[in-house]
Design a protein around this motif. Structure first.
Motif, PDB file in Angstrom:
ATOM      1  N   ALA A 226      -5.482   1.908  -0.769  1.00  0.00           N
ATOM      2  CA  ALA A 226      -6.125   2.583   0.365  1.00  0.00           C
ATOM      3  C   ALA A 226      -7.629   2.298   0.327  1.00  0.00           C
ATOM      4  O   ALA A 226      -8.244   2.016   1.363  1.00  0.00           O
ATOM      5  CB  ALA A 226      -5.860   4.085   0.313  1.00  0.00           C
ATOM      6  N   ARG A 227      -8.209   2.355  -0.874  1.00  0.00           N
ATOM      7  CA  ARG A 227      -9.636   2.041  -1.024  1.00  0.00           C
ATOM      8  C   ARG A 227      -9.910   0.585  -0.692  1.00  0.00           C
ATOM      9  O   ARG A 227     -10.890   0.265  -0.024  1.00  0.00           O
ATOM     10  CB  ARG A 227     -10.101   2.359  -2.444  1.00  0.00           C
TER      11      ARG A 227
ATOM     12  N   GLU B  81      -8.255  -1.392   1.313  1.00  0.00           N
ATOM     13  CA  GLU B  81      -8.157  -1.587   2.761  1.00  0.00           C
ATOM     14  C   GLU B  81      -9.439  -1.137   3.460  1.00  0.00           C
ATOM     15  O   GLU B  81      -9.973  -1.839   4.317  1.00  0.00           O
ATOM     16  CB  GLU B  81      -6.948  -0.827   3.308  1.00  0.00           C
ATOM     17  N   ALA B  82      -9.971   0.008   3.066  1.00  0.00           N
ATOM     18  CA  ALA B  82     -11.208   0.518   3.671  1.00  0.00           C
ATOM     19  C   ALA B  82     -12.400  -0.372   3.309  1.00  0.00           C
ATOM     20  O   ALA B  82     -13.228  -0.695   4.172  1.00  0.00           O
ATOM     21  CB  ALA B  82     -11.461   1.957   3.219  1.00  0.00           C
ATOM     22  N   GLU B  83     -12.490  -0.774   2.050  1.00  0.00           N
ATOM     23  CA  GLU B  83     -13.606  -1.620   1.619  1.00  0.00           C
ATOM     24  C   GLU B  83     -13.560  -2.981   2.300  1.00  0.00           C
ATOM     25  O   GLU B  83     -14.589  -3.515   2.711  1.00  0.00           O
ATOM     26  CB  GLU B  83     -13.568  -1.807   0.095  1.00  0.00           C
TER      27      GLU B  83
ATOM     28  N   ARG C 280     -11.118  -5.055  -9.790  1.00  0.00           N
ATOM     29  CA  ARG C 280     -10.936  -3.878  -8.926  1.00  0.00           C
ATOM     30  C   ARG C 280      -9.671  -3.974  -8.103  1.00  0.00           C
ATOM     31  O   ARG C 280      -9.230  -5.046  -7.733  1.00  0.00           O
ATOM     32  CB  ARG C 280     -12.101  -3.762  -7.946  1.00  0.00           C
ATOM     33  N   ARG C 281      -9.171  -2.805  -7.785  1.00  0.00           N
ATOM     34  CA  ARG C 281      -8.073  -2.642  -6.835  1.00  0.00           C
ATOM     35  C   ARG C 281      -6.836  -3.449  -7.210  1.00  0.00           C
ATOM     36  O   ARG C 281      -6.132  -3.969  -6.360  1.00  0.00           O
ATOM     37  CB  ARG C 281      -8.516  -2.989  -5.409  1.00  0.00           C
TER      38      ARG C 281
ATOM     39  N   ARG D  36       0.835  -1.202   0.000  1.00  0.00           N
ATOM     40  CA  ARG D  36       0.000   0.000   0.000  1.00  0.00           C
ATOM     41  C   ARG D  36       0.873   1.256   0.000  1.00  0.00           C
ATOM     42  O   ARG D  36       0.576   2.231  -0.699  1.00  0.00           O
ATOM     43  CB  ARG D  36      -0.936   0.019   1.205  1.00  0.00           C
TER      44      ARG D  36
ATOM     45  N   HIS E 208      -4.423   5.273  -5.440  1.00  0.00           N
ATOM     46  CA  HIS E 208      -5.168   5.147  -4.194  1.00  0.00           C
ATOM     47  C   HIS E 208      -5.968   3.850  -4.113  1.00  0.00           C
ATOM     48  O   HIS E 208      -6.762   3.674  -3.199  1.00  0.00           O
ATOM     49  CB  HIS E 208      -6.076   6.359  -4.019  1.00  0.00           C
ATOM     50  N   ALA E 209      -5.742   2.943  -5.065  1.00  0.00           N
ATOM     51  CA  ALA E 209      -6.511   1.695  -5.116  1.00  0.00           C
ATOM     52  C   ALA E 209      -6.356   0.865  -3.842  1.00  0.00           C
ATOM     53  O   ALA E 209      -7.327   0.281  -3.365  1.00  0.00           O
ATOM     54  CB  ALA E 209      -6.106   0.871  -6.332  1.00  0.00           C
TER      55      ALA E 209
ATOM     56  N   ASP F  94       0.652   4.211  -2.681  1.00  0.00           N
ATOM     57  CA  ASP F  94       0.444   5.593  -2.246  1.00  0.00           C
ATOM     58  C   ASP F  94       1.549   6.504  -2.780  1.00  0.00           C
ATOM     59  O   ASP F  94       1.276   7.616  -3.238  1.00  0.00           O
ATOM     60  CB  ASP F  94       0.395   5.682  -0.722  1.00  0.00           C
TER      61      ASP F  94
END
Length: 141
Positions: free
Chosen positions: A30-31, A33-35, A76-77, A18, A27-28, A22
């Motif tokens: 970071a997204r 991790e949050a998702e 995704r991501r 990550r 930002h994939a 960054d």
């Protein structure tokens, strides 16, 4: 290299990957991790490409959030460690995600408008698409 299906926690080396993403302005992760913390069930599949204990790449599949008349899945991501690029890791990971998706749908999408690797997606059989909520698509024949 070994592909691992992630079901519980993100790999131990995720924080390093990550930080690399960054630093490149992507930002994939970071997204992701949050998702992942919010709703793991949002991902149909999340795969990690491991080279020993090192996380070389990661990427997942979700249902296409804006289907246009037929069921589809979206890659995704996806992120490949800069040190692992051009080694086949990304291709192997995407091909595994495609196989997973094509078991249930014939259309796989990706939103890679801002990608630095349009040739990567073209080499994997994705076509550039305009006027859709995604930038590239792969259609099973």
């Amino acid at each position: 290299m070994q592909l691992v299906r992630i079901q519980d926690d993100l790999p131990a080396d995720f924080t390093r990957l990550r930080a690399a993403a960054d630093a490149e302005g992507f930002h994939a992760l970071a997204r992701l991790e949050a998702e992942w913390a919010e709703d793991r069930e949002a991902f149909v599949c999340l795969l990690a490409a491991m080279q020993g204990d090192r996380l070389a790449a990661i990427g997942g599949l979700t249902p296409e959030p804006e289907p246009q008349g037929k069921a589809a899945m979206r890659v995704r991501r996806l992120y490949v460690d800069p040190a692992a690029r051009r080694s086949g890791v990304g291709r192997t990971l995407v091909n595994a995600l495609l196989q997973e998706a094509l078991d249930s749908v014939s259309l796989v999408t990706i939103n890679a408008r801002d990608t630095l690797a349009p040739a990567f997606w073209a080499a994997l059989g994705f076509d550039r698409i305009d006027n859709r909520p995604w930038s590239h698509q792969f259609m099973a024949h």
